[in-house]
Design a protein around this motif. Structure first.
Motif, PDB file in Angstrom:
ATOM      1  N   ARG A   4       0.856  -1.195   0.000  1.00  0.00           N
ATOM      2  CA  ARG A   4       0.000   0.000   0.000  1.00  0.00           C
ATOM      3  C   ARG A   4       0.886   1.237   0.000  1.00  0.00           C
ATOM      4  NH1 ARG A   4      -5.435   0.736   0.719  1.00  0.00           N
ATOM      5  NH2 ARG A   4      -6.187   2.631   1.736  1.00  0.00           N
ATOM      6  N   LEU A   5       0.434   2.255  -0.685  1.00  0.00           N
ATOM      7  CA  LEU A   5       1.116   3.540  -0.735  1.00  0.00           C
ATOM      8  C   LEU A   5       0.114   4.634  -0.376  1.00  0.00           C
ATOM      9  CD1 LEU A   5       3.367   5.571  -1.505  1.00  0.00           C
ATOM     10  CD2 LEU A   5       2.582   5.373  -3.876  1.00  0.00           C
ATOM     11  N   VAL A   6       0.479   5.479   0.596  1.00  0.00           N
ATOM     12  CA  VAL A   6      -0.403   6.562   1.021  1.00  0.00           C
ATOM     13  C   VAL A   6       0.373   7.874   0.996  1.00  0.00           C
ATOM     14  CG1 VAL A   6      -1.811   7.508   2.880  1.00  0.00           C
ATOM     15  CG2 VAL A   6      -1.774   5.031   2.480  1.00  0.00           C
ATOM     16  N   TYR A   7      -0.172   8.852   0.298  1.00  0.00           N
ATOM     17  CA  TYR A   7       0.315  10.227   0.349  1.00  0.00           C
ATOM     18  C   TYR A   7      -0.731  11.059   1.092  1.00  0.00           C
ATOM     19  CZ  TYR A   7       3.722   9.340  -3.416  1.00  0.00           C
ATOM     20  OH  TYR A   7       4.764   8.864  -4.173  1.00  0.00           O
ATOM     21  N   ASP A   8      -0.289  11.836   2.063  1.00  0.00           N
ATOM     22  CA  ASP A   8      -1.191  12.742   2.762  1.00  0.00           C
ATOM     23  C   ASP A   8      -0.546  14.119   2.774  1.00  0.00           C
ATOM     24  OD1 ASP A   8      -3.796  12.501   4.472  1.00  0.00           O
ATOM     25  OD2 ASP A   8      -2.504  13.901   5.541  1.00  0.00           O
ATOM     26  N   ILE A   9      -1.203  15.093   2.153  1.00  0.00           N
ATOM     27  CA  ILE A   9      -0.643  16.433   2.006  1.00  0.00           C
ATOM     28  C   ILE A   9      -1.546  17.442   2.711  1.00  0.00           C
ATOM     29  CG2 ILE A   9       0.177  18.188   0.387  1.00  0.00           C
ATOM     30  CD1 ILE A   9      -0.479  14.773  -0.980  1.00  0.00           C
ATOM     31  N   GLU A  10      -0.964  18.236   3.602  1.00  0.00           N
ATOM     32  CA  GLU A  10      -1.708  19.259   4.334  1.00  0.00           C
ATOM     33  C   GLU A  10      -1.081  20.625   4.113  1.00  0.00           C
ATOM     34  OE1 GLU A  10      -1.835  18.154   8.406  1.00  0.00           O
ATOM     35  OE2 GLU A  10      -3.202  16.454   8.090  1.00  0.00           O
ATOM     36  N   ASP A  11      -1.922  21.647   4.137  1.00  0.00           N
ATOM     37  CA  ASP A  11      -1.449  23.025   4.007  1.00  0.00           C
ATOM     38  C   ASP A  11      -0.714  23.426   5.286  1.00  0.00           C
ATOM     39  OD1 ASP A  11      -1.006  25.680   3.529  1.00  0.00           O
ATOM     40  OD2 ASP A  11      -3.100  26.196   3.136  1.00  0.00           O
ATOM     41  N   ALA A  12       0.549  23.868   5.136  1.00  0.00           N
ATOM     42  CA  ALA A  12       1.346  24.274   6.293  1.00  0.00           C
ATOM     43  C   ALA A  12       1.467  25.780   6.408  1.00  0.00           C
ATOM     44  CB  ALA A  12       2.746  23.657   6.203  1.00  0.00           C
ATOM     45  N   GLY A  13       0.779  26.524   5.523  1.00  0.00           N
ATOM     46  CA  GLY A  13       0.855  27.979   5.550  1.00  0.00           C
ATOM     47  C   GLY A  13       2.107  28.501   4.877  1.00  0.00           C
ATOM     48  N   ASN A  14       2.120  29.784   4.564  1.00  0.00           N
ATOM     49  CA  ASN A  14       3.266  30.421   3.906  1.00  0.00           C
ATOM     50  C   ASN A  14       3.674  29.702   2.617  1.00  0.00           C
ATOM     51  OD1 ASN A  14       3.543  32.369   6.005  1.00  0.00           O
ATOM     52  ND2 ASN A  14       4.644  30.852   7.239  1.00  0.00           N
ATOM     53  N   GLU A  15       2.671  29.252   1.863  1.00  0.00           N
ATOM     54  CA  GLU A  15       2.886  28.560   0.589  1.00  0.00           C
ATOM     55  C   GLU A  15       3.714  27.287   0.752  1.00  0.00           C
ATOM     56  OE1 GLU A  15       4.463  31.329  -2.216  1.00  0.00           O
ATOM     57  OE2 GLU A  15       2.608  32.490  -2.315  1.00  0.00           O
ATOM     58  N   GLU A  16       3.590  26.643   1.919  1.00  0.00           N
ATOM     59  CA  GLU A  16       4.278  25.385   2.158  1.00  0.00           C
ATOM     60  C   GLU A  16       3.256  24.284   2.431  1.00  0.00           C
ATOM     61  OE1 GLU A  16       7.066  25.898   5.330  1.00  0.00           O
ATOM     62  OE2 GLU A  16       8.564  26.840   4.023  1.00  0.00           O
ATOM     63  N   VAL A  17       3.694  23.035   2.237  1.00  0.00           N
ATOM     64  CA  VAL A  17       2.836  21.886   2.506  1.00  0.00           C
ATOM     65  C   VAL A  17       3.609  20.895   3.371  1.00  0.00           C
ATOM     66  CG1 VAL A  17       1.465  22.092   0.406  1.00  0.00           C
ATOM     67  CG2 VAL A  17       3.569  20.719   0.385  1.00  0.00           C
TER      68      VAL A  17
END
Length: 293
Positions: A145-158
């Motif tokens: 299984r492969l999982v990518y989880d991307i969240e907004d970190a603010g200041n145009e970063e993730v």
């Protein structure tokens, strides 16, 4: 190592079964090509008649041009025959490259975060893929299984978290930074190999079919080195809510590859499966869960 059936020219360049060394080389090349891009685009528009891309022959041309597909791959082989099609050129099949509606660019095929594309690791989202296939070291069939989880970190970063497991292979990481930098780092990990397989399936289809979007009924038959390869769009499907066109490729009647492809503006494939010459499952990548945030 078992080789997938029917692989020549560009197929060898984009071989879905990647060793660790090959993955790093391809990743570095892609990272350079995509430098400054926020998604999977930036490879340039290779559509149209003036850039050396192979075009499908007309239906009444029974002769193989012998090198039309190799012009696109620039591998110098004389037996690719990618332009030899028994069915190409039929306006209703969508297999002819001279259809003005069919010209597309590689940037949209592999996903660059444009509207309509579902896969974009530079923006907040969640992607889970079920994996199956052959372990390179043992030759045994394994799952993963492969999982990518991307969240907004603010200041145009993730903040990107990766959880990858395939047989005995494991990789986990969490990285925060500018989206384009994080994307570049992902290319250098073994966890990106399944995504590279999904991208390759889309690229190979467009090269083979003259840069036209998939449509049910599209079919191309090519004979190379005495082997007959048939690529055909057989039906519409959906994986985790992502609609696509299911494509099967056979070599001398034996299954070589299956994929489910989006249109050129829809991003990469949500499904791919490749098979060895012995008919064993080599690699299967299936989108199991998807959420855009």
């Amino acid at each position: 190592m078992h080789e997938p059936r029917g692989r020549t020219g560009l197929d060898r360049l984009l071989n879905i079964r990647l060793t660790a060394h090959t993955l790093v080389v391809v990743a570095v090349v892609l990272s350079v090509a995509l430098a400054g891009c926020t998604g999977m685009g930036g490879l340039g528009d290779l559509g149209g008649e003036d850039d050396g891309v192979a075009e499908a022959d007309s239906a009444d041309d029974g002769e193989s041009d012998g090198n039309s597909g190799d012009d696109a791959a620039d591998d110098g082989a004389s037996s690719d025959g990618a332009g030899d099609s028994d069915d190409a050129g039929d306006g209703s099949s969508g297999a002819g490259a001279d259809d003005s509606d069919g010209d597309v660019g590689l940037d949209s095929m592999v996903g660059d975060g444009a509207d309509g594309e579902w896969f974009n690791l530079s923006a907040p989202g969640h992607y889970a893929f079920d994996l199956a296939g052959m372990d390179e070291e043992t030759g045994e069939q394994v799952t993963g299984r492969l999982v990518y989880d991307i969240e907004d970190a603010g200041n145009e970063e993730v903040t990107t978290s990766i959880d990858y497991e395939f047989g005995t292979e494991q990789y986990q990481s969490t990285t925060t930074g500018p989206a384009d930098e994080v994307m570049g780092q992902l290319f250098l990990t073994q966890a990106h190999a399944p995504v590279l397989a999904l991208q390759s399936a889309s690229l190979l289809y467009y090269f083979e079919m003259g840069f036209t979007d998939p449509s049910v009924g599209n079919r191309k038959q090519t004979t190379v080195d005495g082997q007959t390869q048939v690529t055909e769009v057989v039906e519409e499907r959906s994986y985790a809510g992502v609609d696509c066109y299911f494509v099967e490729t056979t070599v001398d009647g034996e299954l070589s590859q299956q994929s489910c492809l989006r249109g050129a503006d829809g991003g990469i494939a949500p499904y791919v499966a490749t098979y060895t010459e012995d008919g064993d499952l080599e690699l299967e990548v299936e989108l199991a869960d998807y959420e855009s945030r």
